[in-house]
Each structure stands twice: as structure tokens, then as C-alpha cells.
Design an enzyme around this catalytic site. Structure first.
Site, PDB file in Angstrom:
ATOM      1  CE  LYS A   1      -0.172   2.323   3.423  1.00  0.00           C
ATOM      2  NZ  LYS A   1       0.710   2.792   4.496  1.00  0.00           N
TER       3      LYS A   1
ATOM      4  CE  LYS B   1      -0.225  -3.805  12.952  1.00  0.00           C
ATOM      5  NZ  LYS B   1       1.097  -3.651  13.557  1.00  0.00           N
TER       6      LYS B   1
ATOM      7  CG  ASP C   1       1.018   6.596   5.927  1.00  0.00           C
ATOM      8  OD1 ASP C   1       1.564   5.847   5.091  1.00  0.00           O
ATOM      9  OD2 ASP C   1       1.371   6.662   7.125  1.00  0.00           O
TER      10      ASP C   1
ATOM     11  CG  HIS D   1      -2.889   0.425   7.994  1.00  0.00           C
ATOM     12  ND1 HIS D   1      -2.568  -0.608   7.159  1.00  0.00           N
ATOM     13  CD2 HIS D   1      -1.770   1.194   8.085  1.00  0.00           C
ATOM     14  CE1 HIS D   1      -1.291  -0.481   6.762  1.00  0.00           C
ATOM     15  NE2 HIS D   1      -0.802   0.610   7.307  1.00  0.00           N
TER      16      HIS D   1
HETATM   17  C1  BG6 Z   1       2.478   2.055   7.566  1.00  0.00           C
HETATM   18  C2  BG6 Z   1       2.490   3.544   7.422  1.00  0.00           C
HETATM   19  O1  BG6 Z   1       1.613   1.478   6.630  1.00  0.00           O
HETATM   20  O2  BG6 Z   1       2.035   1.712   8.873  1.00  0.00           O
HETATM   21  C3  BG6 Z   1       3.382   4.172   8.466  1.00  0.00           C
HETATM   22  O3  BG6 Z   1       2.937   3.888   6.124  1.00  0.00           O
HETATM   23  C4  BG6 Z   1       2.987   3.721   9.845  1.00  0.00           C
HETATM   24  O4  BG6 Z   1       3.337   5.590   8.387  1.00  0.00           O
HETATM   25  C5  BG6 Z   1       2.883   2.203   9.904  1.00  0.00           C
HETATM   26  O5  BG6 Z   1       3.970   4.171  10.760  1.00  0.00           O
HETATM   27  C6  BG6 Z   1       2.318   1.745  11.236  1.00  0.00           C
HETATM   28  O6  BG6 Z   1       2.436   0.345  11.333  1.00  0.00           O
HETATM   29  P1  BG6 Z   1       2.512  -0.371  12.747  1.00  0.00           P
HETATM   30  O7  BG6 Z   1       2.518  -1.827  12.403  1.00  0.00           O
HETATM   31  O8  BG6 Z   1       3.773   0.098  13.406  1.00  0.00           O
HETATM   32  O9  BG6 Z   1       1.296   0.039  13.504  1.00  0.00           O
END
Ligand code: BG6
Length: 491
Positions: free
Chosen positions: A149, A183, A236, A241
Site C-alpha cells: 500500500k 496482525k 497513509d 489500515h
Molecule cells: C504504515 C504507514 O503502513 O504503517 C506508516 O505507512 C505507519 O506511516 C505504519 O507508521 C504503522 O504500522 P505499525 O505496524 O507500526 O502500527
């Protein structure tokens, strides 16, 4: 440790092998699977990038994150064995780079062997890279491609990328990664909802008052500031997410866990998301940007300083989303994400409605509605807040206490990181953990509407100090509806 399920031998080619994602996440993920004995002997791992490097030079770069300082002797030995299997080939996506012939020679010629192309590249060159893979005859029967992504930066660019990739790979060989789906706690959402009779009957506007999804990070944009400045928190984090989390909370029960059964239900949720209109944006969206402050105990620079100039990009966004369908009519989903927040904390809060009729004497204490707290990270766990009677004589006194499932206390084991799990899911061909083309496009349609609606006039950028809970105005989003953000630190 849970029993390892073996996977078939595979070849994996990582494009963008010298980049951040490959070095920080992908190579370490493959190394961990290797250490657990999950990578079969005749698998091949090949890094591809433009830089002219020898294998040894590439190995040295990979070690920066693959083998952290202070690693044990045993770990070092394992790393040496692993990295000796990793090859590096310099090739340019464009033009007749000799690297392509070298890549073809390095891969197993068996047409049916699983061959994975991981595009750890900017999305703007996904199409070109796939075309080059096709043009150099590398796309075999056993091939699959993994796309990171964000797929594009809006609906239009996502469509173009999907078209270009789809011209080389059929949809069932395209694995669009959203690492949140890998996750442990996110996967548990489906089990929690659909393997327990208890929740589903109240899982709707009848039983639920509202839902909150928070993904807060204490880190700033840092070294990724130049990418991040073109993206911002909405593109982002929310478009992918957070909307995926929302889908897992809101979807109807699929008929099975088969990939397309699940993806079809998620798609229905995305299509039922109400588009935010310009005249509603002021009330439904808050966007912010961090200024200098204290974060994780140290002083942190302002976002603009990291970018090197004034910027209008949001590092925080909070949105009230509504799902226009029978199950969720009138139940707001409050979404919030930000960088340089007080603490790293991702959680989903399901706030149930109060009991219909209160029979307890007011002197007994405050009656509170049930709340389900699903903590994604850190300290993974699930907590159901219940009203109980404080034990002891002297009449009824109410106590609001948790039924607590802490992963650390209950499951005495380490589990693989999201990328490890997702890479193995690609080898197994399990598409259920990846986004289908129509899901990504539907998510962009909603996101595009937010971008079109949040003009400076409707949603001016709110500044917040690094290490805080984001802009004050984010509280207004809920207080206007007579609600407040759940705060794990507050009693
Ligand atoms: C990524 C983003 O997809 O996910 C980042 O591009 C972000 O900006 C990250 O920091 C967060 O992932 P996690 O697994 O640390 O929550």
C-alpha cells in the site's frame, strides 16, 4: 510455540531491495521464518534494485536491520547461513538492463514453482515493473505479485495501477498487502465475532452506541518525511489500515472464511460508507499537524522542520464515519490516527448501549454501559467492561470491572510479525488476508470524497504539540454528539 505448517519451496524476488521496507521488514521477516525452519531448502531469495552492488555489499546493508547490534553468537551464525542464500541483482525497471537476463537465470525455470515478485517500490512504477516482468518472460504459471500500500493516491490512480498490474497478472495472483491484516489481534477480530455466540446478537445499532478506532503512533514522520508529505495521515493510514479494521468490525458474517466470501462482505461495508459532503466536513473531520514538543521523553521537532518547509499535510486526522445500512444506521464510527501522539496505542472500542431500564438505586454508584476494548498493540488483549456488585456487606455498591484477556498472560508464546505471516500466506496462496481490487477502489472513493470536502475553509489545519493527544478540536467531534474519546490511561 505453535506447530509450524510447512510451505512449498518458493522463489521470491524483492524489487526495491535496498529500500527501507525491504531492509527493515522484508529481509528480517524472511530471516525469522528461516530461523523457525519454515523456508524450504530449495527456495531462493533475490534482491533487485538499481544500485550496482555485489552480493557481499548487499548483505552488509541488509544486516543493519536484519541482525541488530548485540545479537547472540547463535543468531549471528544463523544470519550468516541465511544471508549466504540471498542473492542481489542490479537491474533497472526501465530499459534493457542486463540484470533482467541475470534474474531469469537465477530463478528456477520450473513454470509451476511458486515465484513471488514483491514490489517494495513507489506505486507509480508498479505498472511499469509488471510490464517489464512480463516483457522479460518472467511471469510463469506459478507467479504471484505482492503490492504494498498505498495503491495509488486516489481512485483514478488506483484504477490505472490495477489495470496495468492486471494486464500482466490475473487478479487471483495479485496480493495487495495491508500489513494490519497480518496482525495477530486483527485476525482475532473475526474469531471473536464469529466464533462466539455471545456478541453477534447485540452487534448492531440495537446494542451498540458507537465504535472508536484509534491508531496512535508516538514516532514522527522522521526519515520518511518526503514520502509522507505527499501522502498524509488520511492516505497513509485511514484509506487502508483503519478502513480495513472498520470493515472487520462492521461486516456481516461471511458464509465461510474462504477469501472471496470475506472480501465480498468487506466490500459491502466500504460501499455503504456515507460519502462526506463539503458542507458536513467541518463537523465530521478534524485534521492536524504536530509542532515541536516532548515525545517519548525527548524533545521532538515540528513536522514542518522535518519536511524542511511549511507544509499543509496532515499528520493527524479524526473522522466521524457513518455506515448506511440496516445493521449500523445511527451508529457513528469515530476514526482517529496521528503521528507524534502521547503514546503508541492502537485499539478498537465498542461502546454498548445502556441497559433499557435501570433498577439499581442511584446511591449504589454510577451505572455504566458495557464496553469492549480490543487492544491491537502494544499489550495485545481484549477487555470486556462489566457492571458487578462490589463484594461485601452493606448493600449494593456498583463496580465497573474488566473481564480481561491479556495475550501476554494467556498465551505463553511469541508469534510472528505481520510481514512474516503475510509472506507465508502468499506462498500458501491465501488471498483472504489481502485486498481485492474492488475493495481498494471502494476505499479510495470514500477517501477522495473526504479530500474533496476538507478544504481549508471547512477544516483548517489544527496544530498540536508532539507528545499530546492531538488537536483539542478532535474532542469536539465526539462531545458534539455527547460522547468522548476513550482514554486507557484514565481510570
Ligand atoms: C504504515 C504507514 O503502513 O504503517 C506508516 O505507512 C505507519 O506511516 C505504519 O507508521 C504503522 O504500522 P505499525 O505496524 O507500526 O502500527
Amino acid at each position: 510455540m505453535a506447530e509450524l505448517v510447512p510451505v512449498e519451496p518458493f522463489d521470491i524476488v524483492i524489487f526495491g531491495a535496498t529500500g527501507d521496507l525491504a531492509r527493515r521488514k522484508l529481509i528480517p521477516a524472511l530471516f525469522h521464518r528461516w530461523c523457525d525452519g519454515q523456508i524450504p531448502e530449495n527456495s531462493r531469495i533475490i534482491g533487485v534494485a538499481r544500485d550496482e552492488l555485489t552480493d557481499a555489499e548487499f548483505h552488509e546493508r541488509a544486516a543493519e536491520f536484519g541482525l541488530p547490534d548485540g545479537a547472540s553468537e547463535q543468531r549471528r551464525e544463523r544470519w550468516a547461513e541465511f544471508i549466504a542464500h540471498v542473492r542481489y541483482i542490479a537491474a533497472d525497471i526501465e530499459g534493457e538492463s542486463p540484470g533482467w537476463a541475470a534474474l531469469k537465470d537465477a530463478l528456477d525455470p520450473n513454470e509451476d514453482k511458486i515465484r513471488i515478485f514483491y514490489l517494495a517500490l513507489p506505486p507509480s512504477i508498479y505498472g511499469k515493473t509488471c510490464a517489464a516482468i512480463g516483457a522479460h518472460g518472467l511471469n510463469t504459471r506459478g507467479s504471484r505479485v505482492i503490492l504494498e500500500k498505498p495503491i495509488g493516491r486516489d481512485y483514478h490512480s488506483a484504477r490505472l495501477i490495477n489495470e496495468a498490474v492486471g494486464a500482466v497478472f490475473p487478479e487471483n495472483s495479485i496480493f495487495r498487502i495491508d500489513h494490519y491484516l497480518g496482525k495477530e489481534t486483527v485476525q482475532n477480530l473475526l474469531i471473536l465475532r464469529f466464533a462466539n455466540m455471545l456478541l453477534e446478537p447485540v452487534w448492531s445499532a440495537g446494542g451498540i452506541d458507537h465504535v472508536q478506532i484509534t491508531v496512535a503512533e508516538s514516532l514522527g514522520a522522521g526519515t520518511r518525511a518526503s514520502y509522507y508529505d505527499r501522502s498524509g495521515a488520511l492516505r497513509d493510514m485511514v484509506q487502508n489500515h483503519i478502513l480495513q479494521l472498520l470493515c472487520l468490525v462492521a461486516m456481516e458474517p461471511p458464509a465461510s472464511l474462504e477469501a472471496d466470501a470475506v472480501r465480498a462482505e468487506k466490500l459491502k461495508v466500504l460501499r455503504a460508507l456515507r460519502l462526506i459532503k463539503a458542507d458536513q466536513a467541518g463537523e465530521a473531520v478534524v485534521r492536524g499537524q504536530y509542532q515541536a514538543g516532548i515525545s517519548d521523553g525527548a524533545s521532538a521537532p515540528a513536522y514542518a522542520e522535518e519536511v524542511g518547509e511549511e507544509s499543509k499535510t496532515e499528520t493527524f486526522v479524526a473522522i466521524r464515519a457513518d455506515i448506511d445500512n440496516w445493521r449500523w444506521a445511527g451508529v457513528p464510527f469515530y476514526l482517529r490516527t496521528g503521528k507524534r501522539m502521547r503514546a503508541r496505542r492502537s485499539e478498537i472500542i465498542i461502546q454498548f448501549k445502556p441497559v433499557p431500564h435501570d433498577i439499581i438505586n442511584a446511591d449504589a454508584g454510577v451505572m455504566q454501559p458495557n464496553r469492549l476494548v480490543i487492544r491491537l498493540q502494544p499489550d495485545e488483549g481484549v477487555k470486556l467492561m462489566m457492571m458487578t456488585k462490589d463484594p461485601g456487606p452493606g448493600g449494593v455498591r456498583l463496580r465497573y470491572v474488566p473481564l480481561n484477556l491479556s495475550y501476554a498472560e494467556t498465551f505463553d508464546q511469541d508469534y510472528p510479525d505481520a510481514y512474516e505471516r503475510l509472506l507465508m500466506a502468499v506462498v500458501r496462496g491465501n488471498l483472504g488476508l489481502f485486498m481485492r481490487r474492488d475493495e481498494v477502489e471502494a476505499a479510495w472513493r470514500w477517501t477522495d470524497a473526504v479530500v474533496a470536502a476538507w478544504t481549508d475553509g471547512a477544516c483548517p489545519l489544527q496544530f498540536y504539540p508532539a507528545g499530546s493527544d492531538g488537536p483539542d478540536k478532535a474532542s469536539l467531534l465526539l462531545s458534539r454528539d455527547g460522547r468522548e474519546w476513550y482514554d486507557a490511561e484514565r481510570p
